[in-house]
Design a protein around this motif. Structure first.
Motif, PDB file in Angstrom:
ATOM      1  N   GLY A 171       0.840  -1.184   0.000  1.00  0.00           N
ATOM      2  CA  GLY A 171       0.000   0.000   0.000  1.00  0.00           C
ATOM      3  C   GLY A 171       0.876   1.236   0.000  1.00  0.00           C
ATOM      4  N   TYR A 172       0.535   2.167   0.873  1.00  0.00           N
ATOM      5  CA  TYR A 172       1.220   3.455   0.896  1.00  0.00           C
ATOM      6  C   TYR A 172       1.548   3.856   2.330  1.00  0.00           C
ATOM      7  N   ALA A 173       2.565   4.669   2.470  1.00  0.00           N
ATOM      8  CA  ALA A 173       2.960   5.220   3.767  1.00  0.00           C
ATOM      9  C   ALA A 173       3.497   6.629   3.535  1.00  0.00           C
ATOM     10  N   VAL A 174       3.652   7.361   4.625  1.00  0.00           N
ATOM     11  CA  VAL A 174       4.213   8.703   4.546  1.00  0.00           C
ATOM     12  C   VAL A 174       5.670   8.633   4.978  1.00  0.00           C
ATOM     13  N   ARG A 175       6.531   9.271   4.205  1.00  0.00           N
ATOM     14  CA  ARG A 175       7.959   9.335   4.539  1.00  0.00           C
ATOM     15  C   ARG A 175       8.307  10.790   4.811  1.00  0.00           C
ATOM     16  N   ARG A 176       8.937  11.015   5.951  1.00  0.00           N
ATOM     17  CA  ARG A 176       9.340  12.355   6.365  1.00  0.00           C
ATOM     18  C   ARG A 176      10.870  12.400   6.418  1.00  0.00           C
ATOM     19  N   GLU A 177      11.472  13.286   5.647  1.00  0.00           N
ATOM     20  CA  GLU A 177      12.931  13.435   5.572  1.00  0.00           C
ATOM     21  C   GLU A 177      13.387  14.580   6.480  1.00  0.00           C
ATOM     22  N   TRP A 178      14.497  14.363   7.197  1.00  0.00           N
ATOM     23  CA  TRP A 178      15.060  15.382   8.081  1.00  0.00           C
ATOM     24  C   TRP A 178      16.397  15.877   7.539  1.00  0.00           C
ATOM     25  N   SER A 179      16.794  17.069   7.934  1.00  0.00           N
ATOM     26  CA  SER A 179      18.021  17.683   7.423  1.00  0.00           C
ATOM     27  C   SER A 179      19.282  16.925   7.833  1.00  0.00           C
ATOM     28  N   ASN A 180      19.225  16.106   8.878  1.00  0.00           N
ATOM     29  CA  ASN A 180      20.400  15.343   9.303  1.00  0.00           C
ATOM     30  C   ASN A 180      20.563  14.038   8.522  1.00  0.00           C
ATOM     31  N   GLY A 181      19.690  13.811   7.529  1.00  0.00           N
ATOM     32  CA  GLY A 181      19.780  12.616   6.697  1.00  0.00           C
ATOM     33  C   GLY A 181      18.939  11.444   7.169  1.00  0.00           C
ATOM     34  N   SER A 182      18.285  11.589   8.309  1.00  0.00           N
ATOM     35  CA  SER A 182      17.419  10.509   8.797  1.00  0.00           C
ATOM     36  C   SER A 182      16.006  10.694   8.245  1.00  0.00           C
ATOM     37  N   HIS A 183      15.178   9.683   8.446  1.00  0.00           N
ATOM     38  CA  HIS A 183      13.797   9.762   7.975  1.00  0.00           C
ATOM     39  C   HIS A 183      12.866   8.983   8.912  1.00  0.00           C
ATOM     40  N   ASP A 184      11.582   9.268   8.791  1.00  0.00           N
ATOM     41  CA  ASP A 184      10.521   8.551   9.491  1.00  0.00           C
ATOM     42  C   ASP A 184       9.628   7.930   8.422  1.00  0.00           C
ATOM     43  N   LEU A 185       9.058   6.778   8.722  1.00  0.00           N
ATOM     44  CA  LEU A 185       8.136   6.101   7.805  1.00  0.00           C
ATOM     45  C   LEU A 185       6.950   5.654   8.646  1.00  0.00           C
ATOM     46  N   PHE A 186       5.754   6.097   8.298  1.00  0.00           N
ATOM     47  CA  PHE A 186       4.599   5.823   9.150  1.00  0.00           C
ATOM     48  C   PHE A 186       3.291   5.880   8.363  1.00  0.00           C
ATOM     49  N   GLY A 187       2.221   5.456   9.002  1.00  0.00           N
ATOM     50  CA  GLY A 187       0.874   5.614   8.453  1.00  0.00           C
ATOM     51  C   GLY A 187       0.527   4.674   7.324  1.00  0.00           C
ATOM     52  N   PHE A 188       0.896   3.400   7.421  1.00  0.00           N
ATOM     53  CA  PHE A 188       0.576   2.467   6.339  1.00  0.00           C
ATOM     54  C   PHE A 188      -0.929   2.377   6.115  1.00  0.00           C
ATOM     55  N   THR A 189      -1.313   2.383   4.844  1.00  0.00           N
ATOM     56  CA  THR A 189      -2.699   2.178   4.441  1.00  0.00           C
ATOM     57  C   THR A 189      -2.711   1.617   3.020  1.00  0.00           C
ATOM     58  N   SER A 190      -3.743   0.864   2.707  1.00  0.00           N
ATOM     59  CA  SER A 190      -3.859   0.344   1.341  1.00  0.00           C
ATOM     60  C   SER A 190      -4.559   1.343   0.418  1.00  0.00           C
TER      61      SER A 190
END
Length: 87
Positions: free
Chosen positions: A9-28
């Motif tokens: 399905g799909y998720a939201v990816r959030r990129e940070w200035s330090n090169g790390s990221h978050d991945l959350f909110g899975f939905t079909s």
């Protein structure tokens, strides 16, 4: 029986200035993922600390569920906003 670990399905990816990221909110549902994206962008828009980018990615449910809560730098995480788009 199909388990969620094989669900795509799909998720939201959030990129940070330090090169790390978050991945959350899975939905079909892509529309639901886009609404989550809009809410997340609205939340961060007013703050002094803002992500570099926030976008919807095609993702596997298992990858999102097992993803680190924050500070992930893995190159194997879903990262393309265009990957998985249906035309």
């Amino acid at each position: 029986m199909t388990t969620s670990k094989y669900a795509w399905g799909y998720a939201v990816r959030r990129e940070w200035s330090n090169g790390s990221h978050d991945l959350f909110g899975f939905t079909s549902d892509k529309g639901e993922a886009e609404r989550s994206l809009t809410r997340d962008q609205s939340y961060w828009r007013r703050g002094p600390v803002r992500p570099v980018a926030v976008y919807v990615v095609a993702a596997n449910a298992s990858a999102v569920e097992q993803h680190a809560v924050d500070g992930c730098r893995s190159a194997s995480c879903p990262d393309s906003p265009k990957r998985g788009e249906l035309r």
